[in-house]
Structures are given as structure tokens and as C-alpha cells.
Scaffold this active site. Structure first.
Site, PDB file in Angstrom:
ATOM      1  N   HIS A  90      -2.410   5.835   6.563  1.00  0.00           N
ATOM      2  CA  HIS A  90      -1.831   4.679   7.254  1.00  0.00           C
ATOM      3  C   HIS A  90      -0.790   3.969   6.397  1.00  0.00           C
ATOM      4  CE1 HIS A  90      -4.938   5.138  10.243  1.00  0.00           C
ATOM      5  NE2 HIS A  90      -5.879   4.971   9.342  1.00  0.00           N
ATOM      6  N   HIS A 134       0.766  -6.279   0.966  1.00  0.00           N
ATOM      7  CA  HIS A 134      -0.432  -7.099   1.157  1.00  0.00           C
ATOM      8  C   HIS A 134      -1.333  -6.921  -0.053  1.00  0.00           C
ATOM      9  CE1 HIS A 134       0.023  -7.224   5.833  1.00  0.00           C
ATOM     10  NE2 HIS A 134       0.782  -8.110   5.213  1.00  0.00           N
ATOM     11  N   THR A 200      -5.041  -6.702   9.579  1.00  0.00           N
ATOM     12  CA  THR A 200      -4.020  -6.278  10.541  1.00  0.00           C
ATOM     13  C   THR A 200      -4.203  -4.827  10.948  1.00  0.00           C
ATOM     14  OG1 THR A 200      -2.418  -5.573   8.864  1.00  0.00           O
ATOM     15  CG2 THR A 200      -2.374  -7.906   9.506  1.00  0.00           C
ATOM     16  N   THR A 201      -5.315  -4.253  10.535  1.00  0.00           N
ATOM     17  CA  THR A 201      -5.663  -2.890  10.940  1.00  0.00           C
ATOM     18  C   THR A 201      -7.096  -2.909  11.480  1.00  0.00           C
ATOM     19  OG1 THR A 201      -6.443  -2.384   8.704  1.00  0.00           O
ATOM     20  CG2 THR A 201      -4.168  -1.787   9.226  1.00  0.00           C
TER      21      THR A 201
END
Ligand code: ZN
Length: 250
Positions: A90, A134, A200-201
């Protein structure tokens, strides 16, 4: 495109599985950034992901109206550390052994890992940046605090370079970095927008303390393209603010 190695010794390691702070090995193929397993459908892919569609305090957000406050300061105490750089399917993730941490009003959080999104997931006044990092931290109770660092295109970023040079091309791959110094990545001004949000995932877990640095740092176009060669688009769209407010210090 050119890649430079600035004194970093990189050992390539074959790793069978990826790991992140919240994704367990084996679920990396379950979600993605494009239909039919993209962000619009995350909440329906698995019952564990339901907050991705039903949550009311989701991230990222477009930061527009902010409340000024004296209290919100970001105290960082990072230290250089060896680190593993992995490609988890990812994003590219950097996991130091012991890189220190941050102190918020709610207490101390240890640095766990850092990863990247392109374009930036955060928007500031409707503006998207080409890349964000992040910096994920965790306290002893398991609560998360993330520092979001925005990148704009400009000068070559020497601190980023060893990380980019070490990026494994294939999901599941990892490499070892002799040293990563998170402090060197940060802007001089550590003023940050603070709000309560989520991962956010998937599984989009809420209760995450977000600290979005108001000052962006730079990377070169070649560096941006090096990341985008592996991940052309890995950003979740902005989510509704709902009843939340965003605070900013200074
Ligand atoms: Zn992220």
C-alpha cells in the site's frame, strides 16, 4: 531517473510478509485505492472495516476553518535509529528500532513507523500537496498520534534520499537502513493543526490524534517520481468534518 545514495549502507532483505502498525499480514490484497476495492467501498469489504463508511470522525480532512489556541504545541524528541524500510503493498514504510517520540498534552507517544502518500491525503484550504509523510506514534495505552508532514516540489531533500534509495520495488520486500533521523525531516516551525480523526486506511479506527504541520518541506521532482514509480496514487479522499473542530497553535 537518478537515485543517489548518501552514505547509507543498504542491505536488501527478502521478507515474506509485510507488517504495519495496524495491518496484519495477509490482508494486504483486501483493499486498494481503485474500484472495486477502493476507498468508496472499504466499509463494505469486511465487517471490521465498517467504520470506513459509518465513522463520523474520519481522516483525512480538508483543513479550512481553524481555531487559534495557545495550548497546542508539538514537542518532539527524536533520535537517530537504525530502521527497516518495507514495501507493504500500500505504501513504503520506515520502521526505526528506537527513534524517540513526541509529547502532546495527552502525554508521551513513541515513534512506531512512518509512511508516505501521494498526493497528500491532507488538504489545506482545498490545496493538495504532491506527497505527505505520516509519522505514527503510540502511547502505552495503545492510542495513536500521527504527525503529518506535507511535501512540496522544490529542492532535493537529502534526508529523504536514503529512504527513497532503499525502497523495495515489490510488495513484501524490505531493506535495512543504518540510520534514519526523523528530526532532520521536519521543518523548523513545528506549528501544527490538531484534530481528532482516524486511520486513513482500513480498518479506519478512530480516536487518532492528528497533528498536521502547517509548514511544508521540499523534495525534488526526481524524488517525487521515484516514489510515484512504485505508488502513483495511494491517498484516501478527504472525509466530512462533521462536528469536529481543528485547532492551531501560535
Ligand atoms: Zn498514512
Amino acid at each position: 531517473m537518478k537515485k543517489q545514495l548518501l552514505g547509507a549502507t543498504i542491505t536488501l532483505v527478502i521478507a515474506g510478509m509485510c507488517s504495519t502498525a495496524w495491518a496484519t499480514a495477509g490482508d494486504t490484497a483486501a483493499w486498494s485505492y481503485s474500484a472495486p476495492t477502493g476507498p468508496q467501498n472499504w466499509g463494505e469489504l469486511k465487517s471490521e472495516y465498517s467504520l470506513c463508511s459509518s465513522g463520523k470522525t474520519q481522516s483525512p480532512i480538508d483543513i479550512r476553518d481553524v481555531i487559534k489556541t495557545d495550548a497546542q504545541t508539538l514537542n518532539v524528541a527524536y533520535q537517530p535509529s537504525t530502521a527497516k524500510v518495507s514495501n507493504n503493498g500500500h505504501t513504503i514504510q520506515v520502521m526505526p528500532v528506537d527513534a524517540g517520540g513526541i509529547t502532546l498534552e495527552s502525554g508521551h507517544y513513541s515513534f512506531v513507523q512512518m509512511h508516505f502518500h501521494t498526493p497528500s491525503e491532507e488538504m489545506i484550504q482545498g490545496r493538495t500537496y504532491p506527497l505527505d509523510a505520516h509519522l505514527v506514534h503510540r502511547n502505552p495505552a495503545g492510542e495513536l498520534a500521527v504527525v503529518a508532514l506535507l511535501f512540496e516540489e522544490g529542492a532535493h531533500n537529502p534526508t529523504l534520499e536514503p529512504i527513497l534509495a532503499a525502497m523495495p520495488k515489490h510488495a513484501g520486500g524490505s531493506a535495512q537502513l543504518d540510520t534514519v533521523d526523523i528530526a532532520q525531516l521536519l521543518p523548523a516551525n513545528l506549528n501544527a493543526y490538531f484534530y481528532m480523526g482516524s486511520l486513513t486506511t482500513p480498518p479506519c479506527t478512530e480516536g487518532v490524534r492528528w497533528n498536521v504541520l502547517t509548514t511544508a518541506v521540499q523534495l525534488s521532482r526526481a524524488q517525487l517520481e521515484a516514489f510515484q514509480a512504485l505508488y502513483p496514487m495511494n491517498a484516501r479522499p478527504v472525509q466530512p468534518l462533521n462536528e469536529r473542530s481543528v485547532h492551531v497553535g501560535g
